[in-house]
Motif scaffolding. Structure first.
Motif, short mmCIF file in Angstrom:
data_model
loop_
_atom_site.label_atom_id
_atom_site.label_comp_id
_atom_site.label_asym_id
_atom_site.label_seq_id
_atom_site.Cartn_x
_atom_site.Cartn_y
_atom_site.Cartn_z
N PRO A 42 12.31 -1.91 -7.98
CA PRO A 42 12.03 -0.62 -8.62
C PRO A 42 10.56 -0.45 -9.01
CG PRO A 42 13.81 -1.74 -9.73
CD PRO A 42 13.31 -2.68 -8.71
N TYR B 261 8.04 -1.61 -7.50
CA TYR B 261 7.30 -1.28 -6.29
C TYR B 261 7.53 0.19 -5.91
CZ TYR B 261 5.36 -1.56 -1.63
OH TYR B 261 4.60 -1.35 -0.52
N GLU B 262 8.78 0.63 -5.99
CA GLU B 262 9.06 2.03 -5.66
C GLU B 262 8.35 2.97 -6.62
OE1 GLU B 262 12.97 3.37 -4.83
OE2 GLU B 262 12.63 2.72 -2.77
N LEU B 263 8.31 2.54 -7.90
CA LEU B 263 7.61 3.33 -8.91
C LEU B 263 6.14 3.49 -8.52
CD1 LEU B 263 7.92 4.63 -11.79
CD2 LEU B 263 7.15 2.44 -12.70
N MET B 264 5.53 2.38 -8.12
CA MET B 264 4.11 2.41 -7.76
C MET B 264 3.88 3.25 -6.49
SD MET B 264 2.71 0.91 -10.19
CE MET B 264 3.26 -0.10 -11.57
N VAL B 265 4.83 3.16 -5.55
CA VAL B 265 4.73 3.98 -4.35
C VAL B 265 4.81 5.46 -4.71
CG1 VAL B 265 5.86 4.63 -2.18
CG2 VAL B 265 5.61 2.21 -2.78
#
Lengths: 325, 268
Positions: free
Chosen positions: B118, B120-124
């Protein structure tokens, strides 16, 4: 989080609550009252706010993702427990679990035994105590990546110093990366090297709080130093031993940097046959090499379960240390 | 017997570090000699020059980035931890015990591994991958820091002092700046050192979220390792350079670090 501010009409409560504030000269003023009640929440809010975003949210979201067939910027299909069911029949996952547990046991037990011995030695009256204490902490301040680089070189098959040393004892050159047992030994020694001194310092600190008269009384009763160590020192150290085991459990079960650097390539495979791939590496591989986010998230939750179980087992085990005997 | 154990421990502790610095002064031919050289050679300067000119490792960028990230994270953790530690140790408010217990509980959760997907997805989603803020933000708070400062403030600041300041009409924030912060200074120093080292050491999350051309120092070494696995002296020069800041800190503040660790341990 809710602010708790009593209405001004509420009658003052009896008892010693907030004695400091009530004696203040401004006790009647609304601002002082508000300050007293609300400021504590204001002071702790930065922690909880940031922790909610970067701690709680990811945890919950991981659970949600784990129930999906979830690809980065791709399909997201709710599949329920499919990922978990697939995981518990996935040999690669179990291989990673076994590796992690194996290296955890191989590193933690010698580490704590050595740390106890070392703490006992550091506790003696000797000259240059600070020097020795700083010396054993030296490894802790070396970065994990650096440790892994140096040890990987020392464990080299052809030019490594360890094989060279072993050759004096008639041992043929070992290809440390090749086998499960040898790679586990290599990685475990990296962990031990970095953490033994730290644990020794923690145990030493606890040793110094044990009252001296306990030992004096035991000596009068004719107890040998060895007996004193087992029957006074160890039982009195129990809470600290539990603490160190606890820290080692979390550290050991999330092992990542050492095996990744030992491998030298970023595929997260942990050797040609995955002989030293850990669960943390498995998670990163599934998520960022194979982009199977749902599967990685499920593995993350199983890792968490593993840590919970590991902590409980270790706790019930260490609780008995020096208990009855 | 005691002396033998300690001397042995000292040699074992120091040797790999010594070996690392020796290798940084040697050539690759010397590094694979059997037995390996154990005294410094004369190639340190040329190794450093070669390290700095290696294009695909971005070593200097890594050093600078690590310094930025570590300093920012350290300042934030120390500040936020002293604020919360003050509240938990010296102020009464509803739910304080439960909230502190919650922090202790979260120290058991390996958030790094658990939350990696999550985050990583947040940063994306935010478009922050490859940027330093992606490796700074998740580390701005630290449960251990709050716990340590709570313990420290309980010990170092007498309740009477806080009460006296209240009687004099000081607000809570005023008490924090004039009473608590000065008293906490030694504890803050130890926490700062520990957090700085920990952040400097961070490897997994930067490896995932940063790009190879904008690394932190640890991932830059990993890149060196990957691209030049047989160029030992480069690897060792880089590693030695990455450890040097930590060593300087340790030499300057070693006594406080040992003291702080021991104090924290007794209270834990």
């Amino acid at each position: 989080m809710t602010l708790h501010v009593d209405s001004p009409a509420a009658p003052p409560r009896p008892g010693p609550r907030r004695p400091a504030g009530r004696r203040g000269p401004e006790r009647g003023s609304g601002w002082a009252r508000f300050d007293l009640r609300a400021t504590p929440y204001f002071l702790i809010s930065p922690y909880f706010l940031l922790f909610a975003i970067f701690g709680v949210f990811p945890l919950g979201y991981t659970l949600w993702v784990s129930l999906h067939e979830w690809e980065l910027a791709g399909d997201k299909t709710l599949v329920g427990l499919d990922n978990y069911i697939e995981l518990i029949t996935d040999e690669a996952f179990w291989n990673a679990v076994v590796n992690t547990l194996g290296m955890f046991v191989m590193s933690t037990i010698p580490q704590l035994v050595l740390a106890l011995l070392l703490a006992n030695a550091l506790n003696k009256r000797i000259r240059g105590r600070l020097f020795f204490r700083l010396g054993v902490l030296l490894p802790l301040i070396t970065s994990v990546v650096a440790v892994a680089v140096v040890f990987t070189q020392l464990y080299g098959r052809d030019y490594g110093m360890i094989n060279w040393f072993l050759s004096f004892f008639g041992v043929d050159a070992i290809n440390w990366q090749n086998e499960k047992w040898s790679s586990w030994i290599a990685i475990s020694t990296m962990i031990d090297w970095r953490w033994t001194g730290y644990n020794a310092i923690i145990l030493l600190a606890a040793m110094q709080t044990i009252p001296k008269d306990l030992y004096e009384a035991a000596a009068i009763d004719g107890a040998s130093p060895r007996r004193q160590f087992w029957q006074i020192t160890i039982p009195m150290l129990r809470p600290t031993i539990i603490f160190t085991v606890f820290i080692s459990t979390i550290g050991g079960l999330t092992l990542f940097t050492e095996p990744v650097m030992f491998d030298g390539n970023p595929t997260m495979s942990g050797g040609a046959t995955g002989q030293y791939q850990t669960v943390a590496m498995f998670i990163v591989k599934e998520a960022f090499r194979d982009f199977d986010f749902g599967y990685a998230a499920a593995a993350a939750w199983l890792l968490f379960a593993l840590i919970l179980v590991g902590t409980l087992i270790n706790y019930s085990f260490t609780r008995r240390i020096g208990g009855s005997k | 017997m005691t002396k033998v154990v300690l001397a042995l421990a000292l040699v074992l502790s120091a040797f790999p570090i010594y070996y690392m610095f020796i290798m940084a002064t040697r050539t690759n031919e010397e590094a694979i000699d059997v037995p390996p050289p154990l005294l410094p050679g004369g190639h340190l300067g040329e190794n450093i020059a070669r390290l700095l000119s290696t294009e695909d490792a971005y070593f200097v960028t890594g050093l600078v980035n690590s310094a930025i990230v570590s300093v920012t994270v350290t300042v934030s953790v120390v500040l936020i931890s002293t604020l919360a530690g003050f509240a938990f140790s010296k102020l009464r408010f509803r739910g304080s015990k439960i909230l502190l217990g919650l922090i202790l509980l979260t120290m058991m959760v390996p958030l790094q591994q658990m939350g990696v997907v999550p985050l990583y997805e947040l940063m994306v989603t935010l478009g922050w991958t490859g940027q330093l803020k992606a490796v700074i933000l998740p580390f701005l708070v630290n449960g251990f820091g709050v716990f340590m400062m709570t313990q420290y403030a309980t010990q170092a600041v007498p309740d009477e002092l806080v009460e006296a300041a209240r009687v004099d009409g000081a607000s809570t924030m005023r008490i924090y700046t004039s009473v608590i912060l000065p008293a906490l200074r030694p504890g803050m120093a130890v926490l700062a050192l520990l957090v700085f080292m920990q952040t400097w050491n961070e490897f997994m999350w930067p490896l995932i979220v940063l790009n190879p051309d904008n690394p932190v120092v640890q991932t830059s070494i990993a890149a060196l390792n990957q691209a030049h696995g047989t160029d030992y002296v480069m690897l060792f020069t880089g590693t030695a350079a990455s450890v040097l800041p930590l060593f300087i800190v340790f030499v300057a503040f070693g006594r406080q670090i040992v003291g702080g660790l021991m104090e924290g341990a007794v209270k834990a």
